[in-house]
Design a protein around this motif. Sequence first.
Motif, PDB file in Angstrom:
ATOM      1  N   GLY A 157      45.827  22.146 -36.666  1.00 20.11           N
ATOM      2  CA  GLY A 157      46.214  23.518 -36.323  1.00 20.11           C
ATOM      3  C   GLY A 157      45.596  24.260 -37.132  1.00 20.11           C
ATOM      4  N   ILE A 180      44.100  30.860 -24.350  1.00 18.33           N
ATOM      5  CA  ILE A 180      45.135  31.761 -24.830  1.00 18.33           C
ATOM      6  C   ILE A 180      44.984  33.340 -24.402  1.00 18.33           C
ATOM      7  CG2 ILE A 180      46.867  32.689 -26.312  1.00 18.33           C
ATOM      8  CD1 ILE A 180      47.812  30.118 -25.954  1.00 18.33           C
ATOM      9  N   ASP A 181      43.506  33.692 -24.945  1.00 13.62           N
ATOM     10  CA  ASP A 181      43.383  35.211 -24.286  1.00 13.62           C
ATOM     11  C   ASP A 181      43.303  35.314 -23.026  1.00 13.62           C
ATOM     12  OD1 ASP A 181      43.330  36.215 -26.937  1.00 13.62           O
ATOM     13  OD2 ASP A 181      41.190  36.130 -27.233  1.00 13.62           O
ATOM     14  N   VAL A 228      42.116  25.710 -35.972  1.00 13.23           N
ATOM     15  CA  VAL A 228      42.087  26.908 -35.051  1.00 13.23           C
ATOM     16  C   VAL A 228      41.603  28.278 -35.893  1.00 13.23           C
ATOM     17  CG1 VAL A 228      43.309  28.406 -33.376  1.00 13.23           C
ATOM     18  CG2 VAL A 228      43.767  25.866 -33.736  1.00 13.23           C
ATOM     19  N   THR A 253      51.879  28.559 -21.811  1.00 11.47           N
ATOM     20  CA  THR A 253      50.537  29.521 -21.424  1.00 11.47           C
ATOM     21  C   THR A 253      50.356  30.464 -20.226  1.00 11.47           C
ATOM     22  OG1 THR A 253      49.737  27.183 -22.310  1.00 11.47           O
ATOM     23  CG2 THR A 253      47.979  28.798 -21.483  1.00 11.47           C
ATOM     24  N   PHE A 264      42.968  21.018 -25.105  1.00  8.62           N
ATOM     25  CA  PHE A 264      42.959  21.133 -26.639  1.00  8.62           C
ATOM     26  C   PHE A 264      44.401  20.541 -27.064  1.00  8.62           C
ATOM     27  CE2 PHE A 264      45.212  23.230 -30.172  1.00  8.62           C
ATOM     28  CZ  PHE A 264      44.496  22.931 -31.201  1.00  8.62           C
ATOM     29  N   PHE A 265      45.498  20.897 -26.262  1.00  6.71           N
ATOM     30  CA  PHE A 265      46.861  20.183 -26.502  1.00  6.71           C
ATOM     31  C   PHE A 265      46.839  18.795 -26.520  1.00  6.71           C
ATOM     32  CE2 PHE A 265      51.120  18.927 -25.283  1.00  6.71           C
ATOM     33  CZ  PHE A 265      51.572  19.176 -26.716  1.00  6.71           C
ATOM     34  N   PHE A 292      40.935  26.726 -27.597  1.00  6.78           N
ATOM     35  CA  PHE A 292      42.325  27.149 -27.590  1.00  6.78           C
ATOM     36  C   PHE A 292      42.226  28.555 -27.436  1.00  6.78           C
ATOM     37  CE2 PHE A 292      45.875  28.078 -29.863  1.00  6.78           C
ATOM     38  CZ  PHE A 292      47.011  27.776 -28.929  1.00  6.78           C
ATOM     39  N   VAL A 293      42.033  29.123 -28.661  1.00  3.78           N
ATOM     40  CA  VAL A 293      42.114  30.737 -28.712  1.00  3.78           C
ATOM     41  C   VAL A 293      41.669  31.469 -27.560  1.00  3.78           C
ATOM     42  CG1 VAL A 293      41.771  32.579 -30.225  1.00  3.78           C
ATOM     43  CG2 VAL A 293      42.235  30.658 -31.183  1.00  3.78           C
TER      44      VAL A 293
END
Lengths: 344, 510
Positions: free
Chosen positions: B448, B470-471, B451, B27, B481-482, B466-467
């Motif tokens: 998953g 990451i962004d 998402v 990440t 989240f993980f 999560f998205v």
Amino acid sequence: MTRNDSPRDDSRASVELSEMTLQSQDTDIATATPTREQTDRIRTTEAKSQGRLIRERFFRHKGALAGIALLALIFLLAFTSIGFAGIPGWWNKDYDVLADRFNEGRPTLTLWPFSLGEHPFGQDVLGRDYFALTMRGTQTSLIIAFIVGLVAMVIGTTVGAIAGYFRGWTEAFLMRITDVVITIPTVVIAAAVAGIVAKHGIIPFALFLGAVTWTGLARLVRGEFLSLREKEFVESAKSVGASSARIIFRHILPNTVGVIIVSTTLAISSAILLETALSYLGLGVTAPDTSLGKAINDNRSALTVRPWLFLWPGAFIIGIALAVNFIGDGLRDAFDPKQTRVKQ
Amino acid sequence: MFYFIAKRSVISFFIMLAATTLMYFLTISSGDPFEDLGETNGPEKAATIAARTEAMNLDVPPIPRYFLWLQDVGHCLVPGGISCTLGQDRTGAAVLPQLENAMGSTLRLVVVATVLALILGVVVGIVTAIRQYSVFDYSVTFLSFLLFSLPLFWLSTLLKQYMAIDLNTWLANPQFSYLTIALIGVIAGVVWAVVVGGDRRRRLMVFGVAAVATALALYLLLVTGWFTKPGFGLLGMLVSAAGVAVLWTALLAGFRRRRVLHAALAAAAVSFIGYLVSIPLLENPNWFIVLALVVVTAVVAYLVAGVVGGPFRAQAAKIGAVIAVSVGLLIVVDRLLQAYPTLSAKAGGRPIPTTGSQSANLAGTFWEINLDFALHLILPTIALTLISFATYTRYTRASQLDVMNQDYIRTARAKGLSERTVLVKHAFRNAMIPITTLMAFDFAGVLGGAVITEQVFGWNGMGKMFVDGIDHVDPGPVMAFFLVVGTAAVLFNMLADIAYAFLDPRITLS
């Protein structure tokens, strides 16, 4: 297990042994020195080799044949129409040339009478020819999917084979690594990885996707190795002094080809879906490249007014995935007839 | 057993530790946390950079930074220590409250989708295995391949765009022409005839009965305005309860033992009486009351059915409890449906929502709020369920076929057991063993998949967390989240292994 003259002969004998036990299921013939009559009998069984039986079963599977036809058609269409790697194709428009929109960019494809028209799949908001764009996306998605499948196959087979054959701490170590990667859902780890490599182009992107999707195959191959390494033909090969590499490559690996091919096929179909999903999330293929998922993502707001921008790439994704899945099913039936033979 | 769980827990802990390390470094190396500031200038930029550096500990090198995050997680594991926050996101807000908000809707989606896919997939898979090489088998096989090949985001967008809008328009004025009713009847008839099979006469009969019954039922529902004011009503509930009793008896015991059937009907009666008694309680309850009512009814039904069952006490009592729980489920559905007219009016006559996981600022009864959840769930659940349904059907079919080919099934048939006993008791139970493992894997996969679904339907769930994380190259939310997803995966795998040992006595845990 009988003839013990020279090392070279031994290994050959063991290869023969292994093949016979597999094909004829008749240990008497396999272990005794064959007499003339018995050799004839062996010939009659060998006349239909394992490979030939598999081929015959595969070509009886209508779904798989339809899948092959469909996939070949998509391949041909994608690579001949707009050309590939500098070689021009038969389609006269380019996917990145802006033009005036003709009839609101509606598709001009008509089936009866068949005619492609000026823009068979229509034009996107910027007036680019959508047929050329979809073909370009199909090329990218196909390339990515096959690279992912190949990489996953190589890593998965290597890890699974080494873990299953050597057991002990090697197995523990490799399988714990597999567990770690498997703990993270594919979409999640792929999304994290994609951010790092996607901007470097599609090939590194595909390589990295392959490097996170090998776990299922590794587990399956390990399972096969665990059971095969206890078989008599492996023992006989060991007893005549064959090296580990020889046993793995010549004796065990050929017997796991079925599992490997089938899983690789299915890995390719899920790679198509994974790539398109990541591109849809904006984490996959980036401009100037395009892929089927990216085409859908670029046009997602256009669904109400220009549904064709959304439907055509989707149809190609489904077509590819469906074809590959059917081929995979045919291969599974061909390599493992246990499931189709069942009848009440 | 205890040793096995302890050993697996320790291994799982270290696997999670390694996985978090991998995830964390992936990440933080996935981009530049200040990328969105590239274009801006001026004093705000410097201030934002300073604030982010402070919140994300960017002044600390990556490896110690990971240990700082690990320390934040450690605070949550040690009871009574420093308050548990799971670290901060880039704005400096604690992650844990965000995670708690996001988790509810996502888990609701994932659990509902998994359960639905499991039930549907197993039922269809068993039927295809029993009727192998029939038209039904081939159709389902083709359908599952098609579903396997559908991109989730594409399906979700189509559902949202076409199904929701058309359904809403239809629900505003639920009418069908006679032709449509007849057509639906014919389709239902064909489906039933294909599912049931048999010789031509039997298929024709099934077709006729199913077509007429479906068309008639649809006609009555439309005429009585059921679609604007749905619900079972008292009579409907009574008939449904009896139907449930007969169905479970047919499945679990067969009709040869009359006493068991009587016991089942008695259990249905108990449940129905329970329904009548609890009507005032169910006006605006909470989940605790609902659950307590179901448990009480199940216990009473268990006892009553046991008494009525006479010589078959044990079997009858179990069936009685199952019936009571099923009727309880029907009652919940009924009450939710009854809340529909008022909720639909509150939603302005467009009851099927396409975005979000719940209506904002909805004030209403328990049933209205839960129906609102359910209506928001419809589209994403259909999308997620369809995809997993394909997997469950294929695996169940393969597993059932595998079992049906075993010697003990032939023995069971040879000694004259009824086909129902062979299928349910001997084949089905054993066929379900491999499905437990599949469930463990599938649950993580669906998480998953959530998402993507959340992205399409604009849910504010864990997937969005999560998205976005990451962004923004923001490890706090991503790792939160993980932690949930990874723990679920590890836990479900362990549960699957334990379940395996319970279901298959040949396997011992060590």
